[in-house]
Design a protein around this motif. Structure first.
Motif, PDB file in Angstrom:
ATOM      1  N   LEU A 169      20.861 122.916  51.075  1.00  6.36           N
ATOM      2  CA  LEU A 169      20.874 124.146  50.587  1.00  6.36           C
ATOM      3  C   LEU A 169      20.845 124.374  49.259  1.00  6.36           C
ATOM      4  O   LEU A 169      20.328 125.217  48.577  1.00  6.36           O
ATOM      5  N   ARG A 170      21.172 123.431  48.366  1.00  2.00           N
ATOM      6  CA  ARG A 170      21.170 123.450  46.821  1.00  2.00           C
ATOM      7  C   ARG A 170      19.521 123.094  46.602  1.00  2.00           C
ATOM      8  O   ARG A 170      19.162 123.939  45.460  1.00  2.00           O
ATOM      9  N   SER A 171      18.750 122.275  46.863  1.00  2.00           N
ATOM     10  CA  SER A 171      17.551 121.863  46.669  1.00  2.00           C
ATOM     11  C   SER A 171      16.212 122.680  47.268  1.00  2.00           C
ATOM     12  O   SER A 171      15.301 122.903  46.679  1.00  2.00           O
TER      13      SER A 171
ATOM     14  N   LEU B   8      24.718 111.901  47.023  1.00  2.00           N
ATOM     15  CA  LEU B   8      24.292 111.577  48.636  1.00  2.00           C
ATOM     16  C   LEU B   8      24.022 110.366  49.039  1.00  2.00           C
ATOM     17  O   LEU B   8      24.584 109.687  50.210  1.00  2.00           O
TER      18      LEU B   8
ATOM     19  N   GLY C  81      22.688 115.815  42.686  1.00  2.00           N
ATOM     20  CA  GLY C  81      23.294 115.462  43.924  1.00  2.00           C
ATOM     21  C   GLY C  81      22.757 114.469  44.651  1.00  2.00           C
ATOM     22  O   GLY C  81      23.364 113.900  45.620  1.00  2.00           O
TER      23      GLY C  81
ATOM     24  N   VAL D 129      23.808 118.419  54.020  1.00  2.00           N
ATOM     25  CA  VAL D 129      23.631 120.044  54.435  1.00  2.00           C
ATOM     26  C   VAL D 129      23.646 120.768  53.043  1.00  2.00           C
ATOM     27  O   VAL D 129      22.965 121.478  52.566  1.00  2.00           O
ATOM     28  N   ARG D 130      24.721 120.031  52.165  1.00  2.00           N
ATOM     29  CA  ARG D 130      25.046 120.587  50.765  1.00  2.00           C
ATOM     30  C   ARG D 130      23.717 120.357  49.923  1.00  2.00           C
ATOM     31  O   ARG D 130      23.276 121.330  49.244  1.00  2.00           O
ATOM     32  N   PHE D 131      23.208 119.338  49.952  1.00  2.00           N
ATOM     33  CA  PHE D 131      21.964 118.897  49.184  1.00  2.00           C
ATOM     34  C   PHE D 131      21.001 119.762  49.568  1.00  2.00           C
ATOM     35  O   PHE D 131      20.062 120.246  48.622  1.00  2.00           O
TER      36      PHE D 131
ATOM     37  N   ARG E   1      27.568 116.022  56.022  1.00  2.00           N
ATOM     38  CA  ARG E   1      28.364 117.077  55.148  1.00  2.00           C
ATOM     39  C   ARG E   1      27.461 117.146  53.958  1.00  2.00           C
ATOM     40  O   ARG E   1      27.161 118.294  53.611  1.00  2.00           O
ATOM     41  N   ARG E   2      27.456 116.010  53.356  1.00  2.00           N
ATOM     42  CA  ARG E   2      26.657 116.163  52.033  1.00  2.00           C
ATOM     43  C   ARG E   2      25.298 116.370  51.947  1.00  2.00           C
ATOM     44  O   ARG E   2      24.624 117.151  51.289  1.00  2.00           O
TER      45      ARG E   2
END
Length: 229
Positions: free
Chosen positions: A87-89, A39, A35, A83-85, A80-81
């Protein structure tokens, strides 16, 4: 060597140049986290693609200029991206196993991202991410891309744009200032400092369209890293 508008078929080449130069002009010594490329490039290659350009040499894409004339839309998309990155990383970065360098990259990148978010406001209403392969960082390629950015920003009714350029401390700021840009902010880049093994800083360079001198000179066009570590 020529500059032309980016097409959907150029996306793979742009992503390959990004990964080949992510470590201050060299690839990272590990696989980038899932990701991360999206990003950094996703907005420019999606909503922003009509303003993007590629540099072509003998039929091969060797550089690109990704332009943003809508700071609010880009900022919202990245937030937004990011935050996703994160949480995933984060779980992988904290796991006891895994490549230590890769885990350190994630931790430092998240720390740098937070520092950038808390930094000063954008100095202009447009920005650009410029990148070239190391093999073509001399000559006229950078100037072709800067002319594209100037034209795109002017067509949007704006009078200035900025770029964030990573460089070894003390190496690039004076030359960039002489070439039509004003360094308006500087901050340490912890991520690239760890990758390069030397102190690296992020220079925020403001270019006003009334300045006629090209941003990149012929000697050593340097990688701009909007969205990069």
């Amino acid at each position: 060597m020529r500059c032309r508008p980016a097409e959907p078929s150029d996306i793979t080449a742009i992503e390959e140049i990004f990964t080949a130069t992510v470590g201050l002009g060299a690839p990272a010594p590990f696989e980038l986290p899932a990701g991360y490329t999206e990003l950094c490039l996703g907005w420019y290659l999606g909503a922003g693609r009509p303003d993007a350009a590629v540099l072509v040499d003998e039929g091969r894409v060797v550089g690109y200029a990704l332009v943003c004339c809508d700071e609010a839309a880009h900022r919202s998309w990245v937030r937004r991206r990011a935050v996703r990155f994160g949480l995933r990383s984060i779980p992988a970065a904290l796991a006891p196993r895994g490549d230590p360098a890769r885990k350190s990259f994630v931790r430092l990148r998240l720390r740098d991202g937070l520092a950038m978010g808390a930094g000063p406001p954008a100095p202009a209403r447009a920005h650009a991410h410029v990148n070239l392969l190391r093999s073509v960082r001399t000559g006229t390629g950078g100037r072709h891309l800067v002319r594209h950015i100037d034209s795109t920003v002017a067509s949007a009714g704006l009078d200035a744009w900025y770029a964030e350029i990573n460089a070894p401390v003390g190496r690039r700021a004076p030359a960039l200032a002489r070439l039509g840009g004003e360094v308006v902010h500087r901050a340490p880049n912890r991520t690239l400092t760890a990758l390069a093994g030397r102190d690296v800083e992020r220079l925020t360079l403001l270019r006003r369209l009334e300045d006629a001198v090209p941003l990149f000179g012929a000697a050593r066009p340097h990688q701009d890293v909007i969205g990069q570590p």
